[in-house]
Write a protein that holds these residues in place. Sequence first.
Motif, short mmCIF file in Angstrom:
data_model
loop_
_atom_site.label_atom_id
_atom_site.label_comp_id
_atom_site.label_asym_id
_atom_site.label_seq_id
_atom_site.Cartn_x
_atom_site.Cartn_y
_atom_site.Cartn_z
N VAL A 28 0.81 -1.22 0.00
CA VAL A 28 0.00 0.00 0.00
C VAL A 28 0.85 1.27 0.00
CG1 VAL A 28 -1.75 1.30 1.24
CG2 VAL A 28 -1.90 -1.18 1.13
N ARG A 29 1.78 1.36 0.96
CA ARG A 29 2.49 2.63 1.11
C ARG A 29 3.39 2.90 -0.10
NH1 ARG A 29 4.50 3.13 7.16
NH2 ARG A 29 4.58 5.29 6.52
N LYS A 30 4.07 1.86 -0.57
CA LYS A 30 4.97 2.05 -1.72
C LYS A 30 4.17 2.47 -2.96
CE LYS A 30 6.91 -1.18 -4.30
NZ LYS A 30 7.30 -2.58 -4.39
N ASN A 31 3.11 1.71 -3.24
CA ASN A 31 2.33 2.02 -4.45
C ASN A 31 1.68 3.39 -4.38
OD1 ASN A 31 3.08 -0.52 -5.10
ND2 ASN A 31 1.03 -1.35 -5.36
N ARG A 32 1.17 3.72 -3.17
CA ARG A 32 0.52 5.02 -3.03
C ARG A 32 1.53 6.13 -3.27
NH1 ARG A 32 -2.73 5.12 2.16
NH2 ARG A 32 -0.69 5.28 3.09
N PHE A 33 2.73 5.95 -2.73
CA PHE A 33 3.78 6.96 -2.91
C PHE A 33 4.08 7.14 -4.40
CE2 PHE A 33 8.23 8.25 -3.21
CZ PHE A 33 8.22 9.38 -2.42
N ILE A 34 4.25 6.02 -5.11
CA ILE A 34 4.59 6.10 -6.53
C ILE A 34 3.48 6.80 -7.31
CG2 ILE A 34 4.94 4.73 -8.63
CD1 ILE A 34 6.25 2.60 -6.86
N VAL A 35 2.24 6.37 -7.08
CA VAL A 35 1.12 6.92 -7.85
C VAL A 35 0.95 8.42 -7.57
CG1 VAL A 35 -1.39 6.89 -7.97
CG2 VAL A 35 -0.14 4.76 -8.14
N LEU A 36 1.02 8.80 -6.28
CA LEU A 36 0.84 10.21 -5.95
C LEU A 36 1.99 11.05 -6.51
CD1 LEU A 36 -0.53 10.18 -2.30
CD2 LEU A 36 -1.75 10.61 -4.43
N LEU A 37 3.20 10.51 -6.46
CA LEU A 37 4.35 11.27 -6.96
C LEU A 37 4.23 11.50 -8.47
CD1 LEU A 37 6.90 12.49 -5.72
CD2 LEU A 37 8.15 10.54 -6.63
N LEU A 38 3.82 10.44 -9.20
CA LEU A 38 3.65 10.59 -10.65
C LEU A 38 2.59 11.63 -10.96
CD1 LEU A 38 3.78 6.88 -11.83
CD2 LEU A 38 5.39 8.68 -12.46
N ALA A 39 1.46 11.55 -10.26
CA ALA A 39 0.37 12.51 -10.50
C ALA A 39 0.85 13.92 -10.20
CB ALA A 39 -0.84 12.15 -9.66
N THR A 40 1.60 14.05 -9.10
CA THR A 40 2.09 15.37 -8.72
C THR A 40 3.06 15.94 -9.75
OG1 THR A 40 1.87 14.75 -6.43
CG2 THR A 40 3.23 16.66 -6.91
N LEU A 41 3.97 15.09 -10.24
CA LEU A 41 4.92 15.55 -11.25
C LEU A 41 4.18 16.09 -12.47
CD1 LEU A 41 7.72 12.81 -11.22
CD2 LEU A 41 7.94 15.21 -10.58
N ALA A 42 3.16 15.33 -12.90
CA ALA A 42 2.43 15.73 -14.10
C ALA A 42 1.68 17.04 -13.86
CB ALA A 42 1.46 14.62 -14.51
N VAL A 43 0.96 17.12 -12.73
CA VAL A 43 0.20 18.35 -12.47
C VAL A 43 1.14 19.53 -12.31
CG1 VAL A 43 -1.29 19.51 -10.81
CG2 VAL A 43 -1.77 17.17 -11.45
N SER A 44 2.26 19.32 -11.62
CA SER A 44 3.22 20.42 -11.43
C SER A 44 3.74 20.92 -12.76
CB SER A 44 4.40 19.97 -10.58
OG SER A 44 3.95 19.37 -9.41
#
Lengths: 264, 338
Positions: free
Chosen positions: B239-255
């Motif tokens: 859970v924690r690893k996947n959530r971190f990856i997914v949120l980081l990718l989404a954040t990079l794109a939105v940023s």
Amino acid sequence: MTKSAILSVSRVGAGYNGKQVIHDLSFSVLEHEVVGLLGVNGCGKTTLLKSICGIIPYDGNIEICGQNLRHLNARQLARLCSYIPQRSGISIDISALDVVLMGFNPELKILETPDAAMRKKAMEMLSLVKLDSRADDNYSSFSEGQKQLCILARSMVRECSLMLMDEPESALDFGGRYFMLDAVKKATAQRPCSALVTLHDPQLALNVCTRILLIKSGCIISEIEPGKSGISEIEQQLTKIYGPLSVRQCAGKNGKSQFVLIKE
Amino acid sequence: MLLSTNSIVNSMASTTVKRNNTICAILVILLVCVAAGSLAVGKYPLSLEKILAGDEMQRKVFYTLRMSRTAVAVFGGAVLGICGFVYQTVFRNPLASPDIIGVSSGASLGAAVGILCFGSTVAITVSAFAGAVLAVCLALLLSAADRTGRKSTIVLAGIAVHALAQTALMCMKTTADPERELASIEYWIMGSLAGVTSSKIGSNLLICILATVALIFLHRQTILLSADEGEARMLGVSVRKNRFIVLLLATLAVSAVVSLTGLISFIGLLAPHIARLITKNNSISTMLFSGLTGGILLCGADILARSTAQTELPVSIFTSLIGVPLLIFLTLKGRNVS
């Protein structure tokens, strides 16, 4: 021939926020067994199941199929055992078929998607719980009982060694409860697996479980084997938890003897 | 019985697939139409013949301004839509947006720093991007301190970071020169695609595309993350690893998008809702439809932003103006159907 232990729990204690809920529990579950956990609300049944899932930290030792739980990662653990939580946390709109397909996740690589054989198997499971006609429907529009059946289908879509179930039948109707536990019992009879189920209905537990552990204030106070323990002994043990009650044994139309409980 | 099960699967799959394909085709056609519109509309009148004939000025406007602006509108909208879907699914909150873990406030602060300290447009873009990513990393790091890894901890950490960034932004505004700097900070926060030129967009678009493609491949994990932590773990999800990856990718794109355009309201919230009203569930199609809808909305809003008045208007005015009635209409219609 001795049966091998699928689950062995030794001297396990666990709790929340520093407050211990279960103390020094030890027991094991052998293959082909359906073990019931009975106890009043808040006695620690769910806490016990959650520690066996590794969801909450615990003291002591838990082994699943001979492997230490602490050494298993999420994927390895999920391959060995399935889990039905008291209430599924799925609250987004998602089709029932997709919910059942989630059960294949431990077998899939992170980027893989379920293949046709998996979809077929998932549909078979849905038709087992008579929800196949609603496979495309929104899971969150289901009644609580239908949700539980759908989660049962998800947990049985792969053949796990251990099925952990936390009040899996709490929202089901009278027939549904027996249907669900019969399905579990059938699975444990067919292959070398077992189930650990928390229940609230002692009569149901007596009629479907091979063994029952009685839990009071976080400790196992006694054990019942419905096939072997005498009626008066069962009565005595259950009284410790539920207060005065009577246990009777009578036969139904098919002649099969069943337990009947009467609360005094 | 097996046979009947099979036929049910097939018939269901085929009707859903057919319907989704039709909707997908409609959305793609709409997106192509608004993109074509976006290429054609603007202050400087362009004509296809002159561009093809090799008119120097026409070509320059078309390639450096119109093309890049349209590309940012289409891809940026798509990114906001897809990431909105990801945030809403992971946080199981229909109101979740990149803001929930501090993306936009971090970007605003970064942009303000860029405006006050450097001033060049490239510096502002880089600084806004860094601000957004740093804010989210801070929020995720703070939440990592909680050993249980609850989702609510991330939300709380996000709120804390958001508040911190807002305070810092306020301090920067008070020191800013009200004529120039304060105005450009405010204008940046309102969001506009006016400043987009071909020289600035390359790396941002690349980040957007890579992160979005990765998110699309990770769609199954995103949906699994919507279950309770314990339940997801017992389905074999780290859970924690996947959530971190997914949120980081989404954040990079939105940023990458907001650092070019400033804050664009409502698309990340609205596009996934429209997509869900179409598909009635959360699946890979919903995610893709969110992207297509986001692209259509932002591109459409940007056309209006530069054609309604004499001067350019902030694009957020129009994303909200198009979005709100559409959302209300679809919600009411959706209710009646179901």
